[in-house]
Enzyme design. Structure first.
Site, PDB file in Angstrom:
ATOM      1  N   ALA A   1       0.829  -1.207   0.000  1.00 33.18           N
ATOM      2  CA  ALA A   1       0.000   0.000   0.000  1.00 33.18           C
ATOM      3  C   ALA A   1       0.864   1.257   0.000  1.00 33.18           C
ATOM      4  CB  ALA A   1      -0.924  -0.008   1.213  1.00 33.18           C
ATOM      5  N   TYR A   2       1.954   1.206   0.741  1.00 35.27           N
ATOM      6  CA  TYR A   2       2.827   2.377   0.863  1.00 35.27           C
ATOM      7  C   TYR A   2       3.458   2.749  -0.474  1.00 35.27           C
ATOM      8  CZ  TYR A   2       6.699   5.255   2.673  1.00 35.27           C
ATOM      9  OH  TYR A   2       7.595   6.258   2.920  1.00 35.27           O
TER      10      TYR A   2
END
Length: 284
Positions: A162-163
């Site tokens: 996600a990052y």
């Protein structure tokens, strides 16, 4: 080159680490600095430490993933210092919940990390841009990551899928916003700072310490340069802002080289990449 004296800069995520380093550097260059962070007491203490008189620093708590909170932050900064010229979006991070694989990546973790990084950057820019335009131009610096190509092995990124997705989105967002704001004299760039070992108590430092000794050694061995310091990233960040929209905008600036904080910087155009125009910054 821009002169920061008398200007106002807002730095999110500035209670500690890179954000605090940038706030310190901007104040040293003569700017009024408005500091914002989720950690209300800590960011207030940091602002008082930078200027006990409160003449050149102020702070507030903010949740960059909440529109009302972001609007209140921008309004507070403008009210306190009479305008806004610069915005540095440091707030974000990969969260505190480990998710090493897509099977481990719940929607809740995904939404939280995307929100804290990509949505937060959008909300802060949306609220700040009218004021930066009104000030006659300025600059925005958004934080990407040195791991846009992906990362192997254990690291300080707790929800790396996600990052990295969020940070890649920030680069595309920055490229388009730079095009949209060029006519107004507002520069928009993204910075890839690489692994920065912050001070004890900061999230990255604590995440690094939680790794096993073997994982820490392996992580450092994968890097071609030593970990950066907040002061080095701050030096590069303020140098990017100082270039002005006519010199550097719509670029992804990759911080490379060593001992950046004590040397003049050289900006090298790396040409167009799938994520925009690449620029490498290193010592002269």
């Amino acid at each position: 080159m821009r002169d920061f004296k008398g200007c106002t800069a807002l730095v999110t995520g500035s209670a500690q680490g890179i954000g605090l380093g940038i706030a310190k550097r901007l104040r040293a260059e003569g700017a009024n600095v408005f500091m914002a962070d989720m950690q209300a007491a800590k960011v207030a203490d940091a602002a008082r430490t930078l200027d006990p008189s409160g003449a050149t620093t102020a702070s507030c708590a903010v949740d960059v993933n909440a529109s009302a909170s972001v609007t209140a932050m921008i309004d507070a900064a403008v009210s306190r210092f009479g305008g806004l010229h610069y915005l540095v979006n440091v707030a974000g991070g990969s969260g505190t919940t480990p998710a090493d694989s897509i099977e481990d990546m719940s929607e809740e973790i995904w939404d939280r990390v995307i929100g804290a990084n990509l949505k937060g950057t959008y909300l802060c820019c949306r609220a700040a841009v009218p004021h930066i335009k009104k000030s006659g131009g300025g600059g925005i610096l958004n934080f990407a990551t040195g791991s846009l190509a992906g990362a192997a092995g254990r690291s300080t990124m707790t929800a790396r899928l996600a990052y990295v997705a969020a940070k890649a989105g920030i680069v595309g967002f920055s490229n388009q916003l730079a095009m949209d704001l060029a006519e107004f004299g507002v520069s928009v760039n993204a910075i890839q700072p690489g692994f920065t070992l912050t001070e004890p108590g900061a999230r990255i430092y604590e995440q690094f310490q939680k790794l096993s000794e073997a994982d820490r050694a392996a992580m450092l061995a994968r890097m071609k340069i030593p970990p950066r310091t907040p002061e080095e990233i701050a030096f590069a960040s303020v140098a990017i802002l100082a270039q002005g929209a006519d010199r550097l905008t719509g670029s992804v600036v990759r911080v490379a080289g060593g001992a950046l904080a004590s040397l003049d910087l050289k900006f090298t155009d790396e040409g167009l990449t799938p994520l925009g125009r690449g620029v490498r910054v290193e010592p002269q």
